[in-house]
Design an enzyme around this catalytic site. Structure first.
Site, mmCIF file in Angstrom:
data_model
loop_
_atom_site.group_PDB
_atom_site.id
_atom_site.type_symbol
_atom_site.label_atom_id
_atom_site.label_comp_id
_atom_site.label_asym_id
_atom_site.label_seq_id
_atom_site.Cartn_x
_atom_site.Cartn_y
_atom_site.Cartn_z
ATOM 1 N N ASP A 65 1.024 -1.099 -0.160
ATOM 2 C CA ASP A 65 -0.150 -0.236 0.435
ATOM 3 C C ASP A 65 1.078 0.926 0.417
ATOM 4 O O ASP A 65 1.962 1.390 0.816
ATOM 5 C CB ASP A 65 -0.634 -0.021 1.370
ATOM 6 N N TYR A 67 2.441 5.090 0.806
ATOM 7 C CA TYR A 67 2.707 5.819 2.394
ATOM 8 C C TYR A 67 1.527 6.532 2.267
ATOM 9 O O TYR A 67 1.362 7.608 1.283
ATOM 10 C CB TYR A 67 4.032 6.321 1.805
ATOM 11 N N PHE A 78 8.077 1.544 -1.375
ATOM 12 C CA PHE A 78 9.033 1.274 -0.216
ATOM 13 C C PHE A 78 10.066 3.211 -0.100
ATOM 14 O O PHE A 78 10.813 3.686 0.496
ATOM 15 C CB PHE A 78 10.196 0.256 -0.190
ATOM 16 N N HIS A 187 8.904 -9.620 6.113
ATOM 17 C CA HIS A 187 9.208 -7.866 5.633
ATOM 18 C C HIS A 187 9.535 -7.152 6.464
ATOM 19 O O HIS A 187 10.015 -7.443 7.245
ATOM 20 C CB HIS A 187 7.365 -7.976 5.584
#
Length: 231
Positions: A65, A67, A78, A187
């Site tokens: 998803d 930010y 990322f 993760h």
């Protein structure tokens, strides 16, 4: 949004744009932008595809998803724009990169240099309402991004899929592992990094695999960015 997709990608996934689910995505996101701040900005929703052509993709990193705070999301999972505080997950990625390859931790979180070398960094969900995580997670984006994974899996040239966390690992069924390679771990978020991400050495593994396939390794070092004010 479609107008911002480069033609080399458009030709591969153009059939998706006339399907009901995608037209519903466009209508929903357009309506959201009229009432709320939505990230990333419309012109940057497809940024990941602008940096690397379909036939030049070496590596795929799959996020979940975007930010959801101001000036963070810009279409690469990322990654954040220069001048924005480095998020915790990316901070852990940098720490693992330092441990793995000795790269220094840069003063910003913009990963465009990876993208320019053939790293496709996509979020499974490509938009989000400001300050409301996963707010667009049920509007159909996963259908579209699963199709992107499938058309890359259809390629004869090998692609390395970097799957961090269970959400990304669940995409393995879309990947033809007789042709393509998977590097996976926990993760990098603070909640799970210590349970298998830290010490996983994904960057050196990928470069070894690229070299084995006769491809140019990635220069993973993110260079410092400086302004007249310092950073």
């Amino acid at each position: 949004m479609i107008k911002d997709l480069p033609c080399n990608w458009f030709d591969m996934i153009k059939h998706e744009f006339n399907k009901d689910y995608f037209m519903k995505i466009e209508t929903f996101v357009d309506d959201e932008r009229k009432k709320f701040d939505v990230f990333p900005p419309e012109i940057e929703v497809f940024s990941a595809f602008k940096f690397v052509d379909y036939d030049k993709v070496k590596i795929v990193i799959i996020g979940q998803d975007p930010y959801h705070d101001y000036n963070q999301a810009h279409g690469l999972c990322f990654s954040v724009k220069p001048g924005v505080k480095i998020p915790p997950s990316l901070r852990n990625i940098y720490k693992e990169l330092q441990s793995d390859l000795g790269c220094y931790i840069p003063n910003h979180g913009c990963l465009e240099s990876w993208a320019r070398q053939g790293v496709l960094m996509i979020n499974a969900v490509m938009t989000v309402r400001a300050h409301n995580a996963a707010s667009h997670s049920k509007i159909g984006w996963q259908i579209f991004t699963d199709k992107v994974i499938e058309v890359l899996s259809d390629r004869e040239e090998p692609v390395i899929f970097l799957l961090w966390g269970n959400y990304a690992r669940n995409k393995k069924s879309l990947i033809d592992q007789s042709k393509h390679l998977i590097v996976e771990s926990a993760h990098p978020s603070p909640l799970s990094a210590s349970r298998g991400f830290m010490g996983s050495k994904p960057f050196s593994k990928i470069n070894k695999l690229l070299s084995y396939k006769g491809l140019e390794p990635i220069n993973w070092q993110i260079e410092e960015r400086w302004t007249l004010d310092g950073v």
